[in-house]
Scaffold this motif. Structure first.
Motif, PDB file in Angstrom:
ATOM      1  N   ARG A 355      -7.491 -17.005  11.339  1.00  0.00           N
ATOM      2  CA  ARG A 355      -6.250 -16.323  10.966  1.00  0.00           C
ATOM      3  C   ARG A 355      -5.686 -15.648  12.205  1.00  0.00           C
ATOM      4  O   ARG A 355      -6.428 -15.072  12.994  1.00  0.00           O
ATOM      5  CB  ARG A 355      -6.497 -15.267   9.879  1.00  0.00           C
ATOM      6  CG  ARG A 355      -6.938 -15.864   8.564  1.00  0.00           C
ATOM      7  CD  ARG A 355      -7.467 -14.813   7.587  1.00  0.00           C
ATOM      8  NE  ARG A 355      -6.378 -14.125   6.889  1.00  0.00           N
ATOM      9  CZ  ARG A 355      -6.085 -12.849   7.030  1.00  0.00           C
ATOM     10  NH1 ARG A 355      -6.792 -12.099   7.856  1.00  0.00           N
ATOM     11  NH2 ARG A 355      -5.105 -12.297   6.343  1.00  0.00           N
ATOM     12  N   THR A 357      -1.781 -13.616  13.688  1.00  0.00           N
ATOM     13  CA  THR A 357      -0.399 -13.219  13.369  1.00  0.00           C
ATOM     14  C   THR A 357       0.567 -14.105  14.155  1.00  0.00           C
ATOM     15  O   THR A 357       0.232 -14.582  15.255  1.00  0.00           O
ATOM     16  CB  THR A 357      -0.139 -11.741  13.754  1.00  0.00           C
ATOM     17  OG1 THR A 357      -0.351 -11.597  15.170  1.00  0.00           O
ATOM     18  CG2 THR A 357      -1.033 -10.801  12.971  1.00  0.00           C
ATOM     19  N   ILE A 395       1.377 -14.002   8.894  1.00  0.00           N
ATOM     20  CA  ILE A 395       0.022 -14.443   9.274  1.00  0.00           C
ATOM     21  C   ILE A 395      -0.093 -15.970   9.097  1.00  0.00           C
ATOM     22  O   ILE A 395       0.381 -16.538   8.110  1.00  0.00           O
ATOM     23  CB  ILE A 395      -1.048 -13.729   8.431  1.00  0.00           C
ATOM     24  CG1 ILE A 395      -1.058 -12.231   8.791  1.00  0.00           C
ATOM     25  CG2 ILE A 395      -2.425 -14.332   8.648  1.00  0.00           C
ATOM     26  CD1 ILE A 395      -1.935 -11.381   7.906  1.00  0.00           C
ATOM     27  N   CYS A 397      -2.783 -19.061   8.709  1.00  0.00           N
ATOM     28  CA  CYS A 397      -4.175 -19.381   8.376  1.00  0.00           C
ATOM     29  C   CYS A 397      -4.449 -20.830   8.734  1.00  0.00           C
ATOM     30  O   CYS A 397      -3.793 -21.744   8.211  1.00  0.00           O
ATOM     31  CB  CYS A 397      -4.437 -19.174   6.879  1.00  0.00           C
ATOM     32  SG  CYS A 397      -4.191 -17.485   6.351  1.00  0.00           S
TER      33      CYS A 397
END
Length: 442
Positions: A355, A357, A395, A397
């Motif tokens: 993950r 940002t 975010i 993923c």
């Protein structure tokens, strides 16, 4: 006037002789009389009479195939000795008319068409030259030498590329199987069996199989450059690089190896590109051009590449390609190189982060947030990686791509867990029911 009268008298005498021989089905005599008539016309430089006699003799009733073949072959020798281009074109057209639809002079017709196409090309009529060449399907000629067939088809492809007809160029290029260039020409040729077609020897001006291989791949590079198919261009340069005569001289293989390196970096990431990249890195000759070895190592190493520093280092080398074999790398090459570096960096980030940002991803890629999101989305759509973007929280993923077996195994595992829970729940319900029933008894 006297010379003209003598010529006509001699031709008339030979025509009578030819008629007697033809009706008697004397092949050698008919052939001799017909070729002597043509020789007389040629020596007298009477090109109009020569054309008339070729047509006249070919249209005679019951004319023998061997006589027509000998006439066409004899007249083809006079083409290069014609006084002007109009006479030459007229003679070629006459011979083309005679050989039209006759399978026993199909090879001669193909050679005549090629000569006429070359004249048209010299006059700047490339479209007409290409149309003329496309009329002949040499791949069906059993008696034509393999190298001559390939050379003819390559000429068809070249003319199509010159007139910007890329679709037809691709169709024609598929008539040649690239494996034919790897055939061992030193092996003893098998003697033809009785009943087999006799294959003619290729003319002296036809290139060898290895020279044809180079011409073929150079034409394919022209075709693939039109569509910016970098991996196919790279494979074509690799085939040229593997030709023994190229590998022997550094002046020839260094520019080709430079091109291979550039197009490997420009090609989108996929298994074929990765395989070629690793194979090229193992090449000992790469140590002769250390800058390019460093470039390939950077692309293979799973580390973020800073675009500005890379471009500053290789900009001069990039520009230098314009003056080397094969010319520039293409109009879009500079933009595509930057795009490949961004894609490489996104793949590197996906390896190290589960993950991240969007802001941090944009910083690592040296891009704005909008550009980073755009490039990431394009890679997800092209299935280069698996990722999900949570836009409100900003975010990203990353997920590891799973193959079908892993997905099936995870499903089976989940089903097993579910059935275990159902079984335990049933057992607990049954236990509670038994306890409740026991409590109710007096």
């Amino acid at each position: 006037m006297g010379d003209s009268g003598k010529l006509e008298a001699t031709v008339d005498r030979l025509l009578n002789e030819e008629k007697q021989m033809r009706l008697a089905e004397n092949v050698a005599g008919t052939r001799k009389a017909a070729t002597e008539i043509l020789q007389l016309c040629f020596e007298a430089k009477d090109w109009k009479l020569l054309n008339e006699q070729i047509l006249n003799l070919s249209k005679k009733r019951g004319q023998l195939k061997q006589a027509v073949q000998s006439m066409v072959q004899q007249a083809m020798q006079y083409i290069d000795q014609t006084p002007d281009i109009e006479t030459r074109i007229e003679l070629i057209k006459t011979l083309n008319n005679v050989s039209a639809g006759k399978i026993y002079v199909e090879i001669e017709r193909a050679r005549l068409t090629k000569k006429l196409a070359m004249i048209k090309e010299e006059q700047g009529q490339i479209a007409e030259a290409a149309d003329l060449m496309q009329e002949i399907a040499v791949e069906t000629f059993g008696a034509m030498a393999k190298t001559e067939k390939i050379a003819f088809i390559l000429e068809q492809v070249r003319l199509c590329l010159d007139r910007q007809d890329f679709v037809r160029a691709q169709i024609l290029s598929r008539k040649i199987n690239p494996r034919v260039f790897d055939a061992d020409t030193k092996k003893d040729k098998k003697k033809p069996k009785e009943g087999d077609n006799m294959v003619e020897e290729a003319p002296a001006d036809i290139p060898t199989l290895l020279e044809l291989k180079r011409i073929y791949y150079e034409l394919m590079i022209r075709y693939y450059t039109h569509n910016n198919e970098y991996l196919e261009i790279c494979r074509s340069y690799k085939a040229i690089y593997d030709i023994p005569s190229v590998k022997e001289t550094p002046e020839q293989w260094i520019p080709v190896l430079r091109k291979i390196c550039w197009f490997l970096v420009l090609a989108p990431h996929d298994p074929m590109q990765s395989s070629l990249l690793n194979a090229t890195l193992e090449d000992k000759n790469l140590s002769e051009i250390p800058d390019f070895k460093m470039l390939l190592k950077q692309v293979v190493t799973m580390e973020v590449i800073q675009w500005t520093s890379l471009w500053n280092k290789y900009k001069d080398e990039f520009e230098k390609e314009k003056s080397m074999v094969g010319g520039s790398l293409g109009d879009k090459a500079g933009e595509d190189l930057k795009l490949r570096i961004i894609e490489h960096n996104i793949l590197v980030v996906s390896k190290y982060y589960a993950r991240i940002t969007l802001k941090r991803l944009a910083e690592l890629l040296c891009l704005s947030i909008e550009e980073a999101e755009k490039h990431l989305s394009e890679m997800v759509v092209s299935k280069a990686l698996i990722a999900k973007i949570d836009r409100p929280s900003g975010i990203v993923c990353f997920q590891i791509a799973k193959d079908s077996n892993e997905i099936l195994n995870s499903w089976a595992g989940n089903l097993e867990k579910l059935l275990d829970l159902v079984e335990k729940s049933c057992h607990q319900i049954h236990k509670e029911t038994m306890v409740h029933k026991a409590a109710l008894r007096p």
